[in-house]
Design a protein around this motif. Structure first.
Motif, mmCIF file in Angstrom:
data_model
loop_
_atom_site.group_PDB
_atom_site.id
_atom_site.type_symbol
_atom_site.label_atom_id
_atom_site.label_comp_id
_atom_site.label_asym_id
_atom_site.label_seq_id
_atom_site.Cartn_x
_atom_site.Cartn_y
_atom_site.Cartn_z
ATOM 1 N N ASP A 65 0.721 -1.236 0.096
ATOM 2 C CA ASP A 65 -0.160 0.241 0.084
ATOM 3 C C ASP A 65 0.744 1.132 0.075
ATOM 4 N N ARG A 66 1.988 1.246 0.824
ATOM 5 C CA ARG A 66 2.849 2.498 0.998
ATOM 6 C C ARG A 66 3.620 2.496 -0.436
ATOM 7 N N LEU A 67 3.719 1.617 -1.001
ATOM 8 C CA LEU A 67 4.541 1.762 -2.618
ATOM 9 C C LEU A 67 3.661 1.862 -3.489
ATOM 10 N N GLY A 68 2.326 2.103 -3.441
ATOM 11 C CA GLY A 68 1.683 2.145 -4.220
ATOM 12 C C GLY A 68 1.013 1.046 -5.273
ATOM 13 N N PHE A 69 1.070 -0.291 -4.663
ATOM 14 C CA PHE A 69 0.724 -1.415 -5.442
ATOM 15 C C PHE A 69 -0.774 -1.657 -4.903
ATOM 16 N N SER A 70 -1.539 -2.327 -5.815
ATOM 17 C CA SER A 70 -2.687 -3.058 -5.369
ATOM 18 C C SER A 70 -2.294 -4.433 -4.526
ATOM 19 N N SER A 71 -3.200 -4.828 -3.577
ATOM 20 C CA SER A 71 -2.468 -6.048 -2.951
ATOM 21 C C SER A 71 -3.896 -6.846 -2.278
ATOM 22 N N VAL A 72 -3.779 -8.003 -2.053
ATOM 23 C CA VAL A 72 -4.749 -9.028 -1.617
ATOM 24 C C VAL A 72 -4.083 -9.746 -0.528
#
Length: 434
Positions: A65-72
């Motif tokens: 999240d801090r690096l700007g990627f979507s995640s699950v």
């Protein structure tokens, strides 16, 4: 393709768990520094999607999240779902935490209500202490848990707000302090008092003070993160989903994930629910399961499965040889209880890896942190077993970095009976999918 990955030690260091990270001190997993270095050096394209199927306290999803990627992030333990969602709270939300906590404490003091004689907090706490803790929890639930979370078709913790999750984490921390007398040297174990032991009795003033102190500390940590963000780092730039799910049966979109970063449960017969027993007791009104039922579903369960499991060729040659040596070991219960618990572990792990592999895009990568161990004098070489198992599910090992560390098993009295090396190897395994 993995030469550029920056891999530092995946061992958690309590001295580095400060600030916001310090409020999520749950066992296992890896530190933020490890996750940050991996994701920053992975050469991921903008919009890449990260998956952590054993998300735990949410280190991977937070770093992504801090690096700007979507995640699950997936986890079977509802406590970990709450913790991971709290970790994602935007720093801009810091200002209303203390007023909310003050209102909740005021309401709890004014109307504690009656305590259910079956309340699970009574396993450790004296009735008056449990009653006030439950009153705080009840007011968090009434004030911040709405119809999206408590819907007609059941409880959906994946929809709980970050604010509610954060106040639950503050309550978790206070409860962990209350039950500290019942924690052992094993960080994964919280025992229940023996019949002759007195249960914890603490004044309302102390309970309120500890809860408020946790909220103040979290507020300060979030403000510090906001100052970091103001310096150029932003938050919540992408979509992050934290889901309660069983990796052996979860339905993931095929070829939807660019990168997997995770630490699967170790094959050391750790009951991961035992470390969160008091948190599960706090959440009991929101849950449809208890700690025992949850523990049976976990990978690495200490509870013998009731069904027959056959050794599969998909588990790999090394796993098969280890299981045969375990089954024929001369020590008590090796061919029975311990053999069946290991079968349960490898069966669940293989099912999980198959689903993770299917979710990974062709050309995608997966980084797994895996630790070896010993059963008596038998080397449970889990990194090699995991590499073989992953290969049977379409993943190719491209890099392995090993880190030697101390192991909790070294302090077990029975260890001296067998000649085996001290410590354990924690391996960072890097796979690609072709």
């Amino acid at each position: 393709m993995f030469d550029e990955l920056s891999i530092v030690s995946p061992k958690r260091n309590k001295r580095l768990q400060t600030g916001w990270e310090g409020f999520f001190p749950y066992y296992a997993g890896f530190p933020e520094l490890f996750a940050n270095e991996i994701l920053k050096s992975a050469g991921l394209a903008e919009g890449a999607k990260i998956l952590d199927p054993w998300n735990g306290s949410g280190t991977t999803t937070y770093a992504a999240d801090r690096l700007g990627f979507s995640s699950v992030g997936l986890d079977l333990n509802p406590v970990m779902v709450i913790v991971a969602r709290a970790r994602l709270l935007a720093p801009s939300e810091a200002d209303h935490l203390r007023p909310l906590a003050a209102t909740i404490l005021s309401q709890a003091r004014a109307a504690q209500g009656t305590l259910d004689p079956e309340d699970r907090l009574l396993a450790w706490l004296a009735p008056e202490t449990a009653r006030f803790v439950r009153a705080i929890e009840k007011n968090i639930r009434r004030s911040l848990v709405g119809s999206l979370t408590k819907s007609a078709d059941g409880i959906h913790l994946d929809r709980i707000s970050g604010t509610a999750a954060t106040l639950y984490v503050a309550l978790f921390g206070m409860c962990r302090r209350l039950v500290a007398p019942y924690r052992s040297s094993n960080p994964t174990w919280l025992r229940c008092p023996k019949p002759q032991e007195q249960k914890v009795a603490v004044s309302m003033a102390s309970i309120a003070s500890w809860f408020a102190a946790n909220v103040r500390g979290m507020t300060r940590a979030l403000v510090a993160l906001q100052e970091t963000a103001d310096g150029g780092e932003s938050f919540s730039k992408s979509c992050t989903s934290i889901l309660r799910a069983n990796t052996t049966s979860v339905s993931l979109d095929p070829e939807s994930v660019d990168f997997v970063l995770t630490s699967p449960p170790y094959c050391t017969r750790i009951d991961y629910t035992a470390a969160t027993r008091v948190e599960l007791a706090v959440l009991a009104p929101l849950l449809a399961t208890d700690a025992k039922s949850l523990g049976q579903q976990m990978i690495g369960s200490t509870q013998v499965p009731g069904h027959t499991i056959a050794v599969s060729e998909e588990w790999g040659e090394t796993c098969g040889k280890f299981l045969e040596a375990l089954r024929s070991h001369h020590s008590k219960a090796s061919s029975g209880y311990y053999y069946r618990t290991h079968l349960d572990y490898f069966d669940k792990m293989s099912c999980s890896l198959a689903r993770v592999s299917k979710a990974l895009k062709p050309g995608g990568s997966a980084v797994l942190v895996v630790q070896d161990s010993y059963y008596k004098n038998l080397h449970n070489d889990l990194p090699v077993m995991m590499a073989e198992m992953a290969a049977n599910h379409g993943l190719t090992l491209g890099r392995r970095d090993d880190f030697h560390l101390r192991s909790m098993s070294d302090v077990h009295p029975g260890r001296k009976t067998y000649d085996r090396p001290k410590g354990a190897n924690e391996s960072v395994l890097c796979f690609s999918k072709h």
